[in-house]
Design an enzyme around this catalytic site. Structure first.
Site: not given
Ligand SMILES: Cc1cc2nc3c(=O)[nH]c(=O)nc-3n(C[C@H](O)[C@H](O)[C@H](O)COP(=O)(O)OP(=O)(O)OC[C@H]3O[C@@H](n4cnc5c(N)ncnc54)[C@H](O)[C@@H]3O)c2cc1C
Length: 391
Positions: A132, A136-137, A374
């Site tokens: 899935f 992205e970074p 998710e």
């Molecule tokens: C082990 C692991 C497996 C994963 N597997 C997948 C995969 O298979 N495919 C995939 O596509 N993704 C995957 N992910 C990514 C995961 O879905 C993202 O980490 C998640 O969506 C959060 O994005 P971010 O880490 O970039 O956090 P960011 O978007 O940078 O957010 C950081 C923090 O900011 C705060 N924040 C962000 N937005 C808001 C808001 N609107 N309101 C209030 N607070 C907010 C929250 O505290 C949040 O935790 C995985 C992640 C991990 C750790």
């Protein structure tokens, strides 16, 4: 000792479902539990032999229709797999879990008949795995606006950019890439999903290093450098790719909730047994202290309550009546409650809880992923609050 999880499930699900749960529980007791500590200490991913055995007992085809080679099961079975396998290891459970609920699901929901016939039988058999590709970074919670682009040049779409946090990347046959196709479109109508083979020219993958959660699960960064695909590789509607992704995440969030509850169920059993065995002061167990009992009682209440809730939502999902808010709420509440209670459970067990062989620290670390994966819990509250503000 009977697992509290088993006690509650027996009252919540059919006999047939409980038999299925027992099969996965016994598989995990035999194939995962005896090895998980060594895999952790060796920083090993789930061995391919173990994944092959999961395929042999039909786990990868669980909710895929029988006409496409699957078991034709329902969401409840997928959640039961998460509970049974996650009890020993979330990172083992997420391997088939993500393959089914994030990899095969978008194809089941939005694929054309040709795409389904081309991929679902091999996905059901565990011979292929889809990844899935949403995160992205530079794009996590803000996923509607991918920096990965797909540009139409002649008959081809050319994809460039990077996906990260891709679960199961090591075993991927294909990636579902969510890419910007219409930057001037309306919000959430700017992107398209593409089915991209991992061995296409210009695709490369590297396992992300330094991850200290879900250690046995493969998590990769996947790079796309001028990768050519065709119109027939578009999954779902053009410029409506975000809908494909968010629709998929509804079921995925139920699975993540099952992992959080599986960890809680393990912590509850571990703690209630330890509290009776650990003798301190006057040759009596620490289980006699009311503050210790309070932690155990709270774990038990949350486990029964949220299991009941989750099984109910699985039924709504199968009847196509589950709202996005409902899926988000059970994920937010289960992950938050489980992580708070597992931290308390560790305190009840004291120093021994810091040892890997005791098992609690694994669940303490892994349950964090259920808070951010998710959809981070904080971001999901934006979704949950919507119906509350309509008046
Ligand atoms: C082990 C692991 C497996 C994963 N597997 C997948 C995969 O298979 N495919 C995939 O596509 N993704 C995957 N992910 C990514 C995961 O879905 C993202 O980490 C998640 O969506 C959060 O994005 P971010 O880490 O970039 O956090 P960011 O978007 O940078 O957010 C950081 C923090 O900011 C705060 N924040 C962000 N937005 C808001 C808001 N609107 N309101 C209030 N607070 C907010 C929250 O505290 C949040 O935790 C995985 C992640 C991990 C750790």
């Amino acid at each position: 000792m009977a697992r509290r999880l088993d006690t509650y499930l027996q009252t919540l699900i059919s006999e047939e479902n409980f038999d299925f749960y027992s099969t996965v529980r016994d598989f995990t007791d035999n194939e995962v539990a005896p090895h998980i500590l060594q895999w952790e200490r060796d920083h090993e991913l789930v061995p391919e032999s173990c994944i092959r055995k999961m395929g042999e007992i039909g786990l990868f085809g669980l909710p895929i229709a029988e006409e496409y080679g699957g078991q034709g099961g329902a969401q409840t079975e997928l959640i039961l797999m998460g509970l049974a396998m996650g009890y020993h290891s979330q990172s083992v459970a997420i391997t088939p879990g993500a393959a089914i609920s994030l990899g095969a699901k978008p194809l089941q929901l939005c694929g054309t008949e040709v795409q389904k016939r081309a991929h679902l039988p091999d996905l059901a058999a565990g011979k292929r795995m889809f990844v899935f590709g949403l995160s992205e970074p530079g794009r996590g919670s803000d996923a509607a606006n991918p920096e990965v682009t797909a540009k139409k040049v002649g008959d081809d779409w050319i994809i460039s950019g990077e996906k990260c946090w891709s679960t199961n990347a090591k075993w991927a046959s294909h990636v579902i890439v969510h890419a910007m196709t219409d930057p001037d479109g309306a919000h959430a109508k700017r992107s398209t999903c593409f089915i991209v083979p991992i061995d296409a020219q210009g695709v490369s993958y590297v396992e992300m290093s330094g991850k200290r959660v879900w250690e046995q699960s493969s998590t990769g960064s996947i790079m796309f450098e001028n990768v050519h695909v065709k119109d027939e590789d578009v999954l779902g509607e053009l410029h409506n790719g975000f809908k494909v992704m968010v629709t998929t995440l509804n079921g995925g969030r139920l699975f993540i909730a099952s992992l959080a509850l599986a960890s809680l169920a393990f912590a509850l059993d571990k703690t209630r047994v330890y509290a009776e065995e650990r003798i301190q002061f006057d040759d009596k167990s620490i289980g006699r202290f009311q503050r210790v009992q309070d932690v155990i009682i709270d774990m038990d209440i949350v486990l029964e309550r949220n299991l009941t809730w989750l099984i109910h939502l699985c039924r709504l999902y199968d009847e196509n009546r589950l709202s996005r808010e409902q899926a988000a709420k059970v994920k937010v509440d289960s992950s938050r409650a489980a992580s708070e209670l597992i931290a308390m459970a560790m305190e009840v067990c004291g120093g021994v809880a810091c040892l890997d062989e005791f098992g609690l620290i694994r669940h303490h670390n892994d349950v964090f992923v259920t808070r951010v994966g998710e959809g981070s819990n904080f971001a999901l509250k934006d979704l949950i609050v919507r119906p509350l503000r309509k008046g």
